[in-house]
Enzyme design. Sequence first.
Site, PDB file in Angstrom:
ATOM      1  CE  LYS A  14     168.141  35.482  75.731  1.00 48.56           C
ATOM      2  NZ  LYS A  14     167.916  36.930  75.532  1.00 48.56           N
ATOM      3  NE  ARG A  89     164.113  35.763  70.085  1.00 51.65           N
ATOM      4  CZ  ARG A  89     165.410  35.702  70.406  1.00 51.65           C
ATOM      5  NH1 ARG A  89     165.957  34.566  70.744  1.00 51.65           N
ATOM      6  NH2 ARG A  89     166.132  36.793  70.386  1.00 51.65           N
ATOM      7  NE  ARG A 128     174.950  41.779  71.847  1.00 51.02           N
ATOM      8  CZ  ARG A 128     173.894  41.036  72.173  1.00 51.02           C
ATOM      9  NH1 ARG A 128     174.012  40.092  73.083  1.00 51.02           N
ATOM     10  NH2 ARG A 128     172.719  41.249  71.612  1.00 51.02           N
ATOM     11  NE  ARG A 134     173.637  39.686  67.459  1.00 53.22           N
ATOM     12  CZ  ARG A 134     172.887  39.199  68.425  1.00 53.22           C
ATOM     13  NH1 ARG A 134     173.438  38.550  69.443  1.00 53.22           N
ATOM     14  NH2 ARG A 134     171.587  39.350  68.393  1.00 53.22           N
ATOM     15  NE  ARG A 146     168.027  42.181  68.641  1.00 57.66           N
ATOM     16  CZ  ARG A 146     169.267  42.517  69.028  1.00 57.66           C
ATOM     17  NH1 ARG A 146     169.867  43.547  68.463  1.00 57.66           N
ATOM     18  NH2 ARG A 146     169.881  41.819  69.939  1.00 57.66           N
TER      19      ARG A 146
HETATM   20  P1  ADP Z   1     169.216  38.537  71.245  1.00 57.52           P
HETATM   21  O1  ADP Z   1     168.745  37.741  72.410  1.00 57.52           O
HETATM   22  O2  ADP Z   1     170.429  39.351  71.562  1.00 57.52           O
HETATM   23  O3  ADP Z   1     168.155  39.330  70.563  1.00 57.52           O
HETATM   24  P2  ADP Z   1     169.723  36.083  69.696  1.00 57.52           P
HETATM   25  O4  ADP Z   1     171.146  35.825  69.425  1.00 57.52           O
HETATM   26  O5  ADP Z   1     169.045  35.199  70.674  1.00 57.52           O
HETATM   27  O6  ADP Z   1     169.679  37.605  70.104  1.00 57.52           O
HETATM   28  O7  ADP Z   1     168.855  36.060  68.332  1.00 57.52           O
HETATM   29  C1  ADP Z   1     169.189  36.839  67.221  1.00 57.52           C
HETATM   30  C2  ADP Z   1     168.095  36.748  66.158  1.00 57.52           C
HETATM   31  O8  ADP Z   1     167.949  35.388  65.718  1.00 57.52           O
HETATM   32  C3  ADP Z   1     166.702  37.149  66.616  1.00 57.52           C
HETATM   33  O9  ADP Z   1     166.475  38.543  66.541  1.00 57.52           O
HETATM   34  C4  ADP Z   1     165.824  36.366  65.596  1.00 57.52           C
HETATM   35  O10 ADP Z   1     165.803  36.975  64.334  1.00 57.52           O
HETATM   36  C5  ADP Z   1     166.586  35.060  65.450  1.00 57.52           C
HETATM   37  N1  ADP Z   1     166.128  34.056  66.454  1.00 57.52           N
HETATM   38  C6  ADP Z   1     166.878  33.522  67.464  1.00 57.52           C
HETATM   39  N2  ADP Z   1     166.154  32.649  68.180  1.00 57.52           N
HETATM   40  C7  ADP Z   1     164.908  32.635  67.626  1.00 57.52           C
HETATM   41  C8  ADP Z   1     163.705  31.961  67.937  1.00 57.52           C
HETATM   42  N3  ADP Z   1     163.615  31.105  68.964  1.00 57.52           N
HETATM   43  N4  ADP Z   1     162.602  32.203  67.153  1.00 57.52           N
HETATM   44  C9  ADP Z   1     162.674  33.041  66.127  1.00 57.52           C
HETATM   45  N5  ADP Z   1     163.774  33.723  65.781  1.00 57.52           N
HETATM   46  C10 ADP Z   1     164.888  33.535  66.527  1.00 57.52           C
END
Ligand code: ADP
Length: 190
Positions: A14, A89, A128, A134, A146
């Site tokens: 994404k 999400r 990554r 991270r 996740r």
């Molecule tokens: P990825 O898509 O690689 O899992 P992101 O960078 O989108 O990672 O998100 C990293 C973390 O940030 C998630 O695992 C969560 O803890 C938090 N997070 C991000 N967006 C949301 C969301 N919309 N609702 C709840 N937690 C979120």
Amino acid sequence: MYNIVLFGPPGAGKGTQSEKLIEKYGLTHLSTGDLFRKHLGEGTELGQLAKKYMNEGRLVPDEVVIGMVEDKINETKDARGFIFDGFPRTTAQAEALDEMLSHHKLQINGMIALDVPEEVLRVRIKERGKTSNRVDDQDDEKINTRIKVYLDETLPVADYYASQSKLQKINGVGEINQIFNDITSVIDSY
Ligand code: ADP
């Protein structure tokens, strides 16, 4: 003016595709993961709050995420539209987003969902993790959490948009440019 939800499991690409889309369409990128990481880096109160959830691969509570997105939308003036990445999400977040946009007389044009098999996701996330710094990219247990959270809590968001006939699925495996072309074909049909 386009408002697009870019959807997919962790590691689906994404972020990569968002960068290219911003360049092509002049949209504003709204990545909740990036926003949280910025808060974490700056050591804000919000960052402190989000930290424990993020590091374990769990979702930050809806009200925290929704408040942060609302602030970002309100402070972005003259936007040509948004790419929502990593948000919504949960179904509650999707409902809140519709509500927020309606205050600005806006709506989501569509959700583009990147389809990538679980085995491929795991390989990409670990790769990554070697350079991303991270914590959540670096061990199997967090990656498992996740993926599980995605399947249990996030996948229903696709049904939410499908029920409004706004869901388009794209194959997320292959050349980055090919995937990008497939996405732009969908956007250009809006
Ligand atoms: P990825 O898509 O690689 O899992 P992101 O960078 O989108 O990672 O998100 C990293 C973390 O940030 C998630 O695992 C969560 O803890 C938090 N997070 C991000 N967006 C949301 C969301 N919309 N609702 C709840 N937690 C979120």
